[in-house]
Scaffold this motif. Structure first.
Motif, PDB file in Angstrom:
ATOM      1  N   ILE A  70       0.833  -1.206   0.000  1.00  0.00           N
ATOM      2  CA  ILE A  70       0.000   0.000   0.000  1.00  0.00           C
ATOM      3  C   ILE A  70       0.863   1.249   0.000  1.00  0.00           C
ATOM      4  N   ARG A  71       1.885   1.287   0.846  1.00  0.00           N
ATOM      5  CA  ARG A  71       2.736   2.474   0.915  1.00  0.00           C
ATOM      6  C   ARG A  71       3.510   2.686  -0.372  1.00  0.00           C
ATOM      7  N   ARG A  72       3.987   1.603  -0.987  1.00  0.00           N
ATOM      8  CA  ARG A  72       4.782   1.763  -2.196  1.00  0.00           C
ATOM      9  C   ARG A  72       3.917   2.240  -3.367  1.00  0.00           C
ATOM     10  N   VAL A  73       2.749   1.683  -3.544  1.00  0.00           N
ATOM     11  CA  VAL A  73       1.864   2.138  -4.616  1.00  0.00           C
ATOM     12  C   VAL A  73       1.494   3.604  -4.399  1.00  0.00           C
ATOM     13  N   ASN A  74       1.201   3.976  -3.176  1.00  0.00           N
ATOM     14  CA  ASN A  74       0.875   5.373  -2.897  1.00  0.00           C
ATOM     15  C   ASN A  74       2.028   6.295  -3.241  1.00  0.00           C
ATOM     16  N   SER A  75       3.259   5.881  -2.904  1.00  0.00           N
ATOM     17  CA  SER A  75       4.417   6.738  -3.178  1.00  0.00           C
ATOM     18  C   SER A  75       4.611   6.948  -4.677  1.00  0.00           C
ATOM     19  N   VAL A  77       2.287   6.675  -7.131  1.00  0.00           N
ATOM     20  CA  VAL A  77       1.177   7.462  -7.686  1.00  0.00           C
ATOM     21  C   VAL A  77       1.345   8.934  -7.328  1.00  0.00           C
ATOM     22  N   VAL A  78       1.713   9.228  -6.099  1.00  0.00           N
ATOM     23  CA  VAL A  78       1.920  10.619  -5.700  1.00  0.00           C
ATOM     24  C   VAL A  78       3.052  11.245  -6.496  1.00  0.00           C
ATOM     25  N   VAL A 111       1.780  12.267   3.138  1.00  0.00           N
ATOM     26  CA  VAL A 111       0.930  11.104   2.856  1.00  0.00           C
ATOM     27  C   VAL A 111       1.373   9.867   3.645  1.00  0.00           C
ATOM     28  N   VAL A 113       4.121   7.697   3.701  1.00  0.00           N
ATOM     29  CA  VAL A 113       4.567   6.463   3.046  1.00  0.00           C
ATOM     30  C   VAL A 113       5.826   5.908   3.711  1.00  0.00           C
ATOM     31  N   VAL A 120       8.907   8.674  -3.817  1.00  0.00           N
ATOM     32  CA  VAL A 120       8.069   9.732  -4.391  1.00  0.00           C
ATOM     33  C   VAL A 120       8.909  10.632  -5.289  1.00  0.00           C
ATOM     34  N   THR A 144       3.954  -0.428 -11.487  1.00  0.00           N
ATOM     35  CA  THR A 144       4.009  -0.503 -10.027  1.00  0.00           C
ATOM     36  C   THR A 144       2.867  -1.348  -9.477  1.00  0.00           C
TER      37      THR A 144
END
Length: 402
Positions: A70-75, A77-78, A111, A113, A120, A144
Protein backbone atom coordinates in the motif's frame (compact mmCIF):
# COMPACT_ATOMS: atom_id res chain seq x y z
CA UNK A 1 30.73 -42.34 -1.80
CA UNK A 2 27.00 -43.04 -1.27
CA UNK A 3 27.32 -41.62 2.24
CA UNK A 4 28.84 -38.40 0.89
CA UNK A 5 26.05 -38.05 -1.69
CA UNK A 6 23.43 -38.68 0.99
CA UNK A 7 25.01 -36.11 3.30
CA UNK A 8 25.19 -33.55 0.50
CA UNK A 9 21.55 -34.15 -0.42
CA UNK A 10 20.55 -33.76 3.21
CA UNK A 11 22.40 -30.45 3.46
CA UNK A 12 20.83 -29.15 0.23
CA UNK A 13 17.36 -30.14 1.43
CA UNK A 14 17.96 -28.42 4.74
CA UNK A 15 19.18 -25.25 3.00
CA UNK A 16 16.06 -25.21 0.86
CA UNK A 17 13.94 -25.05 4.00
CA UNK A 18 15.90 -22.19 5.53
CA UNK A 19 14.05 -18.85 5.61
CA UNK A 20 16.77 -17.04 3.62
CA UNK A 21 16.67 -19.58 0.78
CA UNK A 22 12.87 -19.64 0.72
CA UNK A 23 12.71 -15.86 0.65
CA UNK A 24 15.24 -15.65 -2.21
CA UNK A 25 13.23 -18.08 -4.33
CA UNK A 26 9.97 -16.26 -3.62
CA UNK A 27 11.45 -12.85 -4.48
CA UNK A 28 13.00 -14.13 -7.71
CA UNK A 29 9.76 -15.78 -8.83
CA UNK A 30 7.73 -12.66 -8.08
CA UNK A 31 10.14 -10.41 -9.99
CA UNK A 32 10.23 -12.64 -13.09
CA UNK A 33 6.47 -13.12 -13.19
CA UNK A 34 5.78 -9.39 -12.78
CA UNK A 35 8.22 -8.59 -15.62
CA UNK A 36 6.52 -11.05 -17.96
CA UNK A 37 3.08 -9.65 -17.14
CA UNK A 38 4.27 -6.05 -17.54
CA UNK A 39 5.72 -6.85 -20.99
CA UNK A 40 2.22 -7.77 -22.14
CA UNK A 41 0.30 -4.94 -20.48
CA UNK A 42 2.68 -1.98 -20.53
CA UNK A 43 3.86 0.09 -23.52
CA UNK A 44 7.38 0.30 -22.17
CA UNK A 45 9.93 -1.91 -23.97
CA UNK A 46 11.70 -2.74 -20.67
CA UNK A 47 9.21 -2.39 -17.80
CA UNK A 48 11.73 -2.85 -15.00
CA UNK A 49 9.58 -0.95 -12.54
CA UNK A 50 7.34 -4.00 -12.16
CA UNK A 51 10.05 -6.46 -11.01
CA UNK A 52 11.63 -3.75 -8.87
CA UNK A 53 8.31 -3.19 -7.13
CA UNK A 54 7.83 -6.93 -6.70
CA UNK A 55 11.26 -7.27 -5.06
CA UNK A 56 10.46 -4.47 -2.64
CA UNK A 57 6.92 -5.64 -1.97
CA UNK A 58 7.67 -9.32 -1.37
CA UNK A 59 9.04 -8.76 2.11
CA UNK A 60 10.04 -11.48 4.51
CA UNK A 61 6.55 -11.67 6.03
CA UNK A 62 2.98 -11.50 4.75
CA UNK A 63 2.14 -8.76 7.25
CA UNK A 64 5.01 -6.59 5.98
CA UNK A 65 4.04 -7.30 2.38
CA UNK A 66 0.50 -6.07 2.86
CA UNK A 67 1.54 -2.87 4.58
CA UNK A 68 4.49 -2.27 2.24
CA UNK A 69 2.44 -2.74 -0.94
CA UNK A 70 0.00 0.00 0.00
CA UNK A 71 2.74 2.47 0.92
CA UNK A 72 4.78 1.76 -2.20
CA UNK A 73 1.86 2.14 -4.62
CA UNK A 74 0.88 5.37 -2.90
CA UNK A 75 4.42 6.74 -3.18
CA UNK A 76 4.61 6.02 -6.93
CA UNK A 77 1.18 7.46 -7.69
CA UNK A 78 1.92 10.62 -5.70
CA UNK A 79 5.27 11.05 -7.46
CA UNK A 80 3.64 10.61 -10.88
CA UNK A 81 0.94 13.18 -10.11
CA UNK A 82 3.55 15.70 -8.93
CA UNK A 83 5.58 15.15 -12.11
CA UNK A 84 2.52 15.68 -14.33
CA UNK A 85 1.78 18.96 -12.58
CA UNK A 86 5.37 20.20 -12.90
CA UNK A 87 5.60 19.21 -16.58
CA UNK A 88 2.43 21.14 -17.38
CA UNK A 89 3.63 24.27 -15.56
CA UNK A 90 7.41 24.66 -15.83
CA UNK A 91 9.03 21.69 -17.54
CA UNK A 92 12.50 20.39 -16.67
CA UNK A 93 15.17 22.89 -15.60
CA UNK A 94 17.75 22.87 -12.86
CA UNK A 95 15.60 24.97 -10.53
CA UNK A 96 12.38 23.09 -11.35
CA UNK A 97 14.22 19.83 -10.58
CA UNK A 98 15.15 21.17 -7.15
CA UNK A 99 11.59 22.31 -6.49
CA UNK A 100 10.32 18.94 -7.71
CA UNK A 101 12.53 17.01 -5.29
CA UNK A 102 11.70 19.31 -2.37
CA UNK A 103 7.96 19.12 -3.06
CA UNK A 104 8.07 15.33 -3.51
CA UNK A 105 9.87 14.74 -0.23
CA UNK A 106 7.50 17.09 1.62
CA UNK A 107 4.39 15.47 0.13
CA UNK A 108 5.84 12.02 0.82
CA UNK A 109 5.96 12.81 4.54
CA UNK A 110 2.44 14.24 4.42
CA UNK A 111 0.93 11.10 2.86
CA UNK A 112 2.88 8.94 5.36
CA UNK A 113 4.57 6.46 3.05
CA UNK A 114 7.32 6.01 5.66
CA UNK A 115 10.43 4.40 4.14
CA UNK A 116 9.17 5.09 0.59
CA UNK A 117 9.46 8.87 0.87
CA UNK A 118 12.49 8.87 -1.51
CA UNK A 119 10.44 6.77 -3.93
CA UNK A 120 8.07 9.73 -4.39
CA UNK A 121 10.94 11.93 -5.58
CA UNK A 122 12.45 9.12 -7.69
CA UNK A 123 9.16 8.48 -9.48
CA UNK A 124 8.64 12.18 -10.10
CA UNK A 125 12.15 12.65 -11.55
CA UNK A 126 11.94 9.59 -13.80
CA UNK A 127 8.59 10.68 -15.22
CA UNK A 128 9.56 14.35 -15.61
CA UNK A 129 12.73 13.39 -17.46
CA UNK A 130 10.94 11.86 -20.45
CA UNK A 131 9.31 13.58 -23.39
CA UNK A 132 5.79 12.18 -23.32
CA UNK A 133 5.02 12.60 -19.69
CA UNK A 134 1.43 11.42 -19.55
CA UNK A 135 1.98 8.08 -21.34
CA UNK A 136 5.13 7.26 -19.39
CA UNK A 137 3.55 8.33 -16.13
CA UNK A 138 0.61 5.98 -16.36
CA UNK A 139 2.82 3.17 -17.66
CA UNK A 140 4.93 3.56 -14.51
CA UNK A 141 1.81 3.47 -12.33
CA UNK A 142 0.65 0.34 -14.18
CA UNK A 143 4.00 -1.37 -13.73
CA UNK A 144 4.01 -0.50 -10.03
CA UNK A 145 0.53 -1.92 -9.56
CA UNK A 146 1.52 -5.09 -11.45
CA UNK A 147 4.57 -5.62 -9.26
CA UNK A 148 2.58 -5.00 -6.07
CA UNK A 149 -0.23 -7.36 -7.10
CA UNK A 150 2.19 -10.12 -8.14
CA UNK A 151 4.06 -9.74 -4.85
CA UNK A 152 0.84 -10.08 -2.90
CA UNK A 153 -0.25 -13.12 -4.90
CA UNK A 154 3.11 -14.83 -4.37
CA UNK A 155 2.78 -14.33 -0.62
CA UNK A 156 -0.77 -15.62 -0.63
CA UNK A 157 -0.03 -18.68 -2.76
CA UNK A 158 3.44 -19.48 -1.40
CA UNK A 159 3.43 -19.19 2.38
CA UNK A 160 6.17 -16.86 3.64
CA UNK A 161 8.91 -18.46 5.75
CA UNK A 162 8.73 -18.40 9.52
CA UNK A 163 11.59 -16.62 11.24
CA UNK A 164 10.94 -18.10 14.67
CA UNK A 165 13.93 -20.43 14.32
CA UNK A 166 16.52 -17.67 13.70
CA UNK A 167 15.00 -15.58 16.50
CA UNK A 168 15.20 -18.54 18.87
CA UNK A 169 18.82 -19.14 17.87
CA UNK A 170 19.61 -15.48 18.53
CA UNK A 171 18.03 -15.69 22.00
CA UNK A 172 19.95 -18.90 22.77
CA UNK A 173 23.22 -17.31 21.63
CA UNK A 174 22.54 -14.27 23.82
CA UNK A 175 21.95 -16.52 26.83
CA UNK A 176 25.16 -18.38 26.07
CA UNK A 177 27.15 -15.13 26.09
CA UNK A 178 25.53 -14.12 29.36
CA UNK A 179 26.47 -17.51 30.79
CA UNK A 180 30.10 -16.99 29.77
CA UNK A 181 30.08 -13.61 31.47
CA UNK A 182 28.76 -15.17 34.67
CA UNK A 183 31.50 -17.80 34.54
CA UNK A 184 34.10 -15.07 34.09
CA UNK A 185 32.74 -13.18 37.08
CA UNK A 186 33.26 -16.27 39.19
CA UNK A 187 36.98 -16.29 38.40
CA UNK A 188 38.97 -14.52 41.08
CA UNK A 189 41.22 -11.85 39.47
CA UNK A 190 44.76 -12.07 40.79
CA UNK A 191 47.80 -9.81 40.84
CA UNK A 192 48.14 -6.07 40.23
CA UNK A 193 46.07 -6.26 37.02
CA UNK A 194 42.87 -7.37 38.77
CA UNK A 195 41.31 -3.90 38.44
CA UNK A 196 41.91 -4.02 34.69
CA UNK A 197 40.43 -7.53 34.55
CA UNK A 198 37.32 -6.39 36.42
CA UNK A 199 36.98 -3.39 34.09
CA UNK A 200 37.29 -5.71 31.08
CA UNK A 201 34.37 -7.76 32.37
CA UNK A 202 32.39 -4.56 32.81
CA UNK A 203 33.00 -3.73 29.14
CA UNK A 204 31.96 -7.27 28.26
CA UNK A 205 28.69 -6.70 30.11
CA UNK A 206 28.15 -3.43 28.27
CA UNK A 207 28.54 -5.19 24.93
CA UNK A 208 25.45 -7.22 25.80
CA UNK A 209 23.40 -4.10 25.01
CA UNK A 210 24.35 -4.37 21.34
CA UNK A 211 23.62 -8.10 21.41
CA UNK A 212 20.16 -7.45 22.83
CA UNK A 213 19.45 -4.89 20.09
CA UNK A 214 20.33 -7.48 17.43
CA UNK A 215 18.17 -10.12 19.08
CA UNK A 216 15.32 -7.63 19.32
CA UNK A 217 15.52 -6.99 15.57
CA UNK A 218 15.44 -10.74 14.87
CA UNK A 219 12.48 -11.12 17.23
CA UNK A 220 10.53 -8.33 15.52
CA UNK A 221 11.05 -10.11 12.21
CA UNK A 222 9.81 -13.36 13.76
CA UNK A 223 6.77 -11.60 15.22
CA UNK A 224 5.85 -10.20 11.80
CA UNK A 225 6.27 -13.62 10.20
CA UNK A 226 3.72 -15.05 12.65
CA UNK A 227 1.08 -12.43 11.84
CA UNK A 228 -1.47 -13.40 9.18
CA UNK A 229 0.50 -16.59 8.45
CA UNK A 230 -1.81 -19.52 7.54
CA UNK A 231 0.72 -22.06 8.85
CA UNK A 232 0.55 -20.74 12.41
CA UNK A 233 -2.39 -21.37 14.71
CA UNK A 234 -1.07 -19.91 17.96
CA UNK A 235 1.04 -17.06 16.66
CA UNK A 236 0.07 -14.73 19.50
CA UNK A 237 1.28 -17.19 22.14
CA UNK A 238 4.59 -17.73 20.33
CA UNK A 239 5.13 -13.98 20.03
CA UNK A 240 4.39 -13.30 23.69
CA UNK A 241 6.54 -16.18 24.95
CA UNK A 242 9.54 -14.99 22.97
CA UNK A 243 8.98 -11.31 23.75
CA UNK A 244 8.55 -11.78 27.50
CA UNK A 245 11.55 -14.11 27.51
CA UNK A 246 13.73 -11.49 25.83
CA UNK A 247 12.49 -8.88 28.30
CA UNK A 248 13.64 -11.11 31.14
CA UNK A 249 17.07 -11.61 29.60
CA UNK A 250 17.38 -7.88 29.03
CA UNK A 251 16.64 -7.19 32.70
CA UNK A 252 19.23 -9.80 33.69
CA UNK A 253 21.78 -8.21 31.37
CA UNK A 254 21.26 -4.82 33.02
CA UNK A 255 21.62 -6.36 36.49
CA UNK A 256 24.78 -8.17 35.40
CA UNK A 257 26.25 -4.90 34.21
CA UNK A 258 25.56 -3.40 37.63
CA UNK A 259 27.13 -6.44 39.30
CA UNK A 260 30.23 -5.98 37.16
CA UNK A 261 30.39 -2.37 38.29
CA UNK A 262 30.12 -3.50 41.92
CA UNK A 263 32.98 -5.96 41.53
CA UNK A 264 35.08 -3.34 39.72
CA UNK A 265 34.57 -0.83 42.54
CA UNK A 266 35.40 -3.55 45.07
CA UNK A 267 38.62 -4.33 43.20
CA UNK A 268 39.56 -0.64 43.29
CA UNK A 269 38.88 -0.54 47.04
CA UNK A 270 41.09 -3.60 47.65
CA UNK A 271 44.06 -3.08 45.30
CA UNK A 272 46.53 -5.08 47.37
CA UNK A 273 44.22 -7.80 48.71
CA UNK A 274 41.99 -10.44 47.17
CA UNK A 275 38.35 -9.53 46.71
CA UNK A 276 37.13 -12.34 48.97
CA UNK A 277 38.61 -15.04 51.16
CA UNK A 278 38.87 -18.56 49.74
CA UNK A 279 35.55 -19.85 51.14
CA UNK A 280 33.59 -16.78 50.00
CA UNK A 281 35.16 -16.85 46.55
CA UNK A 282 34.25 -20.54 46.17
CA UNK A 283 30.64 -19.89 47.22
CA UNK A 284 30.35 -16.97 44.80
CA UNK A 285 31.82 -19.09 42.02
CA UNK A 286 29.22 -21.81 42.63
CA UNK A 287 26.35 -19.30 42.66
CA UNK A 288 27.45 -17.76 39.38
CA UNK A 289 28.11 -21.12 37.76
CA UNK A 290 24.64 -22.44 38.50
CA UNK A 291 23.11 -19.09 37.53
CA UNK A 292 24.88 -19.34 34.16
CA UNK A 293 23.34 -22.76 33.58
CA UNK A 294 19.96 -21.39 34.65
CA UNK A 295 20.19 -18.57 32.10
CA UNK A 296 20.87 -21.03 29.29
CA UNK A 297 18.07 -23.31 30.52
CA UNK A 298 15.71 -20.33 30.55
CA UNK A 299 16.57 -19.60 26.92
CA UNK A 300 15.93 -23.24 26.01
CA UNK A 301 12.60 -23.09 27.81
CA UNK A 302 11.23 -20.06 25.94
CA UNK A 303 12.49 -21.28 22.56
CA UNK A 304 11.38 -24.91 22.89
CA UNK A 305 8.85 -25.89 20.22
CA UNK A 306 8.18 -29.40 21.55
CA UNK A 307 6.37 -29.93 24.85
CA UNK A 308 8.81 -32.59 26.02
CA UNK A 309 11.75 -30.25 25.44
CA UNK A 310 9.95 -27.45 27.29
CA UNK A 311 9.25 -29.70 30.28
CA UNK A 312 12.86 -30.87 30.36
CA UNK A 313 14.17 -27.31 30.15
CA UNK A 314 11.76 -26.17 32.89
CA UNK A 315 12.85 -29.01 35.18
CA UNK A 316 16.51 -28.20 34.59
CA UNK A 317 15.88 -24.49 35.19
CA UNK A 318 14.05 -25.18 38.45
CA UNK A 319 16.82 -27.48 39.68
CA UNK A 320 19.62 -25.05 38.83
CA UNK A 321 17.81 -22.14 40.48
CA UNK A 322 17.30 -24.21 43.64
CA UNK A 323 21.00 -25.09 43.82
CA UNK A 324 21.99 -21.49 43.06
CA UNK A 325 19.76 -20.21 45.88
CA UNK A 326 21.32 -22.68 48.31
CA UNK A 327 24.80 -21.44 47.43
CA UNK A 328 23.50 -17.88 47.60
CA UNK A 329 22.40 -18.43 51.21
CA UNK A 330 25.83 -19.85 52.04
CA UNK A 331 27.43 -16.82 50.33
CA UNK A 332 25.25 -14.44 52.35
CA UNK A 333 26.44 -16.01 55.63
CA UNK A 334 30.08 -15.69 54.61
CA UNK A 335 29.65 -12.08 53.47
CA UNK A 336 27.85 -11.24 56.71
CA UNK A 337 30.80 -12.62 58.66
CA UNK A 338 33.33 -10.68 56.61
CA UNK A 339 31.24 -7.51 57.02
CA UNK A 340 31.84 -7.69 60.79
CA UNK A 341 35.57 -7.96 60.16
CA UNK A 342 35.66 -5.25 57.47
CA UNK A 343 32.65 -2.94 57.90
CA UNK A 344 33.83 -0.68 55.08
CA UNK A 345 33.00 -3.38 52.52
CA UNK A 346 29.42 -4.12 53.61
CA UNK A 347 27.91 -1.84 50.92
CA UNK A 348 29.64 -3.76 48.13
CA UNK A 349 28.66 -7.10 49.63
CA UNK A 350 25.02 -6.06 50.09
CA UNK A 351 24.82 -4.69 46.55
CA UNK A 352 26.28 -7.91 45.13
CA UNK A 353 23.75 -10.05 47.01
CA UNK A 354 20.89 -7.83 45.85
CA UNK A 355 21.96 -8.15 42.23
CA UNK A 356 22.26 -11.94 42.48
CA UNK A 357 18.79 -12.10 44.06
CA UNK A 358 17.31 -10.01 41.25
CA UNK A 359 18.71 -12.29 38.53
CA UNK A 360 17.51 -15.45 40.28
CA UNK A 361 14.08 -13.91 40.81
CA UNK A 362 13.74 -12.85 37.16
CA UNK A 363 14.63 -16.36 35.96
CA UNK A 364 12.07 -18.03 38.19
CA UNK A 365 9.34 -20.09 36.54
CA UNK A 366 6.62 -18.40 38.58
CA UNK A 367 7.84 -14.94 37.58
CA UNK A 368 7.89 -15.97 33.93
CA UNK A 369 4.34 -17.36 34.11
CA UNK A 370 3.11 -14.22 35.86
CA UNK A 371 4.66 -11.95 33.23
CA UNK A 372 3.25 -14.05 30.39
CA UNK A 373 -0.25 -13.97 31.90
CA UNK A 374 -0.02 -10.21 32.32
CA UNK A 375 0.93 -9.78 28.67
CA UNK A 376 -1.90 -12.06 27.54
CA UNK A 377 -4.37 -10.14 29.69
CA UNK A 378 -3.09 -6.81 28.39
CA UNK A 379 -3.37 -7.98 24.79
CA UNK A 380 -6.91 -9.28 25.39
CA UNK A 381 -8.05 -6.01 26.96
CA UNK A 382 -6.35 -3.90 24.28
CA UNK A 383 -7.68 -5.79 21.24
CA UNK A 384 -11.09 -6.80 22.57
CA UNK A 385 -13.97 -5.12 20.69
CA UNK A 386 -16.16 -2.86 22.77
CA UNK A 387 -19.51 -4.52 23.43
CA UNK A 388 -22.95 -2.96 23.59
CA UNK A 389 -23.00 -2.99 27.37
CA UNK A 390 -19.65 -1.19 27.59
CA UNK A 391 -20.79 1.39 25.03
CA UNK A 392 -23.97 2.04 26.99
CA UNK A 393 -22.02 2.28 30.22
CA UNK A 394 -19.62 4.78 28.66
CA UNK A 395 -22.54 6.77 27.27
CA UNK A 396 -24.19 6.97 30.67
CA UNK A 397 -20.96 8.18 32.22
CA UNK A 398 -20.71 10.96 29.67
CA UNK A 399 -24.41 11.87 30.03
CA UNK A 400 -25.66 11.09 33.57
CA UNK A 401 -29.19 12.36 32.76
CA UNK A 402 -29.71 9.81 29.96
Amino acid sequence: MPEMISSLAHRVARRRREPVAVQALRSTAAAVISYVVALRLSNEPSPLTAPLTALLVVQVTLYSTLTTSIRRVNSVVVGVLIAIGFSALVGLTWWSLGLLILASLAVGHLVRVDEFVPEVAISAMLVLGVTQVADTAWDRVLETVIGAVIGLLVNLLVAPPLWVGPAGAAITDLARRMGRLLDHLGEEPLGPAKVEQAAARLHEARRLDNDIAQVDAALRQAEDSLRLNPRVREGLLFRLVLRTGLDTLEICAVVLRVACRTLTDLAKARPDRPLFDAATAAALREVLRHTAVAVESFAQLITAQVTANAEEAEARLTAELAVARDHRDRLAELLRTSAHEEPAQWQFHGALLTEIDRVLDELGVDKRSQRLLEELDHHTRTHRPVGLRERLTGRRRRNPQA
